[in-house]
Design an enzyme around this catalytic site. Sequence first.
Site, PDB file in Angstrom:
ATOM      1  N   THR A  13       0.805  -1.217   0.000  1.00  0.00           N
ATOM      2  CA  THR A  13       0.000   0.000   0.000  1.00  0.00           C
ATOM      3  C   THR A  13       0.838   1.267   0.000  1.00  0.00           C
ATOM      4  O   THR A  13       0.470   2.270  -0.616  1.00  0.00           O
ATOM      5  CB  THR A  13      -0.921  -0.006   1.246  1.00  0.00           C
ATOM      6  OG1 THR A  13      -1.763  -1.146   1.141  1.00  0.00           O
ATOM      7  CG2 THR A  13      -1.766   1.238   1.340  1.00  0.00           C
ATOM      8  N   ASP A  57       2.307  -7.506  -3.990  1.00  0.00           N
ATOM      9  CA  ASP A  57       1.468  -7.401  -2.807  1.00  0.00           C
ATOM     10  C   ASP A  57       2.091  -8.386  -1.817  1.00  0.00           C
ATOM     11  O   ASP A  57       2.449  -9.507  -2.187  1.00  0.00           O
ATOM     12  CB  ASP A  57       0.035  -7.825  -3.145  1.00  0.00           C
ATOM     13  CG  ASP A  57      -0.891  -7.655  -1.956  1.00  0.00           C
ATOM     14  OD1 ASP A  57      -1.756  -6.764  -2.023  1.00  0.00           O
ATOM     15  OD2 ASP A  57      -0.765  -8.407  -0.960  1.00  0.00           O
ATOM     16  N   SER A  58       2.199  -7.997  -0.569  1.00  0.00           N
ATOM     17  CA  SER A  58       2.985  -8.837   0.337  1.00  0.00           C
ATOM     18  C   SER A  58       2.333 -10.178   0.641  1.00  0.00           C
ATOM     19  O   SER A  58       2.978 -11.070   1.184  1.00  0.00           O
ATOM     20  CB  SER A  58       3.320  -8.088   1.618  1.00  0.00           C
ATOM     21  OG  SER A  58       2.231  -8.051   2.495  1.00  0.00           O
ATOM     22  N   SER A  59       1.076 -10.364   0.261  1.00  0.00           N
ATOM     23  CA  SER A  59       0.466 -11.693   0.432  1.00  0.00           C
ATOM     24  C   SER A  59       1.122 -12.704  -0.500  1.00  0.00           C
ATOM     25  O   SER A  59       0.998 -13.907  -0.305  1.00  0.00           O
ATOM     26  CB  SER A  59      -1.030 -11.646   0.134  1.00  0.00           C
ATOM     27  OG  SER A  59      -1.619 -10.713   0.984  1.00  0.00           O
ATOM     28  N   ASP A  90       0.809  -6.670   5.308  1.00  0.00           N
ATOM     29  CA  ASP A  90       0.187  -7.954   5.656  1.00  0.00           C
ATOM     30  C   ASP A  90       1.186  -9.001   6.139  1.00  0.00           C
ATOM     31  O   ASP A  90       0.917  -9.729   7.090  1.00  0.00           O
ATOM     32  CB  ASP A  90      -0.599  -8.503   4.457  1.00  0.00           C
ATOM     33  CG  ASP A  90      -1.832  -7.658   4.167  1.00  0.00           C
ATOM     34  OD1 ASP A  90      -2.217  -6.853   5.053  1.00  0.00           O
ATOM     35  OD2 ASP A  90      -2.417  -7.797   3.078  1.00  0.00           O
ATOM     36  N   THR A 303       2.928 -20.137  22.122  1.00  0.00           N
ATOM     37  CA  THR A 303       1.582 -19.900  22.650  1.00  0.00           C
ATOM     38  C   THR A 303       0.702 -19.114  21.670  1.00  0.00           C
ATOM     39  O   THR A 303       1.202 -18.286  20.904  1.00  0.00           O
ATOM     40  CB  THR A 303       1.636 -19.158  24.004  1.00  0.00           C
ATOM     41  OG1 THR A 303       0.297 -18.823  24.387  1.00  0.00           O
ATOM     42  CG2 THR A 303       2.457 -17.884  23.944  1.00  0.00           C
ATOM     43  N   GLN A 304      -0.578 -19.391  21.733  1.00  0.00           N
ATOM     44  CA  GLN A 304      -1.551 -18.632  20.925  1.00  0.00           C
ATOM     45  C   GLN A 304      -1.785 -17.248  21.514  1.00  0.00           C
ATOM     46  O   GLN A 304      -2.365 -16.383  20.870  1.00  0.00           O
ATOM     47  CB  GLN A 304      -2.897 -19.351  20.911  1.00  0.00           C
ATOM     48  CG  GLN A 304      -2.852 -20.700  20.281  1.00  0.00           C
ATOM     49  CD  GLN A 304      -4.206 -21.402  20.294  1.00  0.00           C
ATOM     50  OE1 GLN A 304      -5.231 -20.818  20.630  1.00  0.00           O
ATOM     51  NE2 GLN A 304      -4.198 -22.659  19.924  1.00  0.00           N
TER      52      GLN A 304
END
Length: 368
Positions: A13, A57-59, A90, A303-304
């Site tokens: 972006t 795009d960084s995806s 992202d 850990t989550q």
Amino acid sequence: MRSSILIIYTGGTIGMKTDAETGALVPFDFSGIYDEFPSLKRLNVDIEVLSLSPVIDSSNVSPDNWLELARLIRDNYARYDGFVVLHGTDTMSYTASALSFLLENLRKPVVFTGSQIPIGVLRTDGRENLITAIEIAGAQRDGRPVVPEVSLYFQNRLFRANRTTKRSAEALNAFRSYNYPPLAEVGVNISYNLTAIRQSDGFADGLGIATKLGNPPDALRNATKLGGQSDSLRIATKLGNGLALIKLFPGIEEAVLRAMLAAPGLRAVVLETFGAGNAPTSEWFIRLLEEAIARGIHIVNITQCDGGSVSMELYETGLRLQKIGVLCGYDLTTEAAVTKLMYLLGKELPAESLREAMRKSLRGEITV
Ligand code: ASP
């Protein structure tokens, strides 16, 4: 003293502006940076710009892009005092974490930044992010760079890159570092947290001097041992594959987990567990992990939770994992866990050396 900075634009972006005729968002040409931001001339820096081709795009970013970035920095290392990498938000924390491992013995600033609003839009956050990132990359004290590590600047805060995570798709302060303090806070002045900033600790950065890649030349090794500084940057040229990221949830089924762990070519798993590293104690669950470890698959427990660390001795539910050989990931972010494993797998280390390296802080990515 004037600093020279190389900006590497990868996409995202931050590189967009509105086309005056059509009103559509089109890529911004960073080579015309001084025309677009004449105020940059007032900074005490000389700027040159390089763009990845094509920009992405960084995806769509891949480990090959990370290796390419590392090569670009190495090839330009001697010519510049610092680097600013412009990247889509992202996956910026993944790329920046990967670079923190790939760049060995880094002694110059590499500052990642991007924006939530395109740079060519009036209310953009990109202008401030870009200008401050350049200033930080060029900052020197007594002739030495102030932040000689891979960092990420976003909305008034500079973070250690491998401690960050993108936390908001909306807020302008999109990044957080839950387990490590900011390296700098930006208000009227840039206030550096000097005790939090990492200085490179020498050749191979904590991996141990003798790796399968060979020993460093004696002179270099001695210089490092004696506390001398070698300026040479080394980069890792390979990242390992065969990685899976598995996030536990109550109700995860045996057949599904078995299929995941039986994936062809699987070499390592980042296991996102509950709380301080806890997981179900059901026999089937433990058995599946145990069998995978016996097949040579490394399993790393993180850990989550956003903040805090894995501590497998705390509860029976964590202890079972420790006993079967699951590795403690301490307070690693997901991004750092994935990229650290890719980096270490790429070195083709013996299993015990990889396990040992996972327990160590190589680039300040864990608190141990
Ligand atoms: N999709 C964009 C990217 O990550 C979003 C951004 O740059 O903020 O490339």
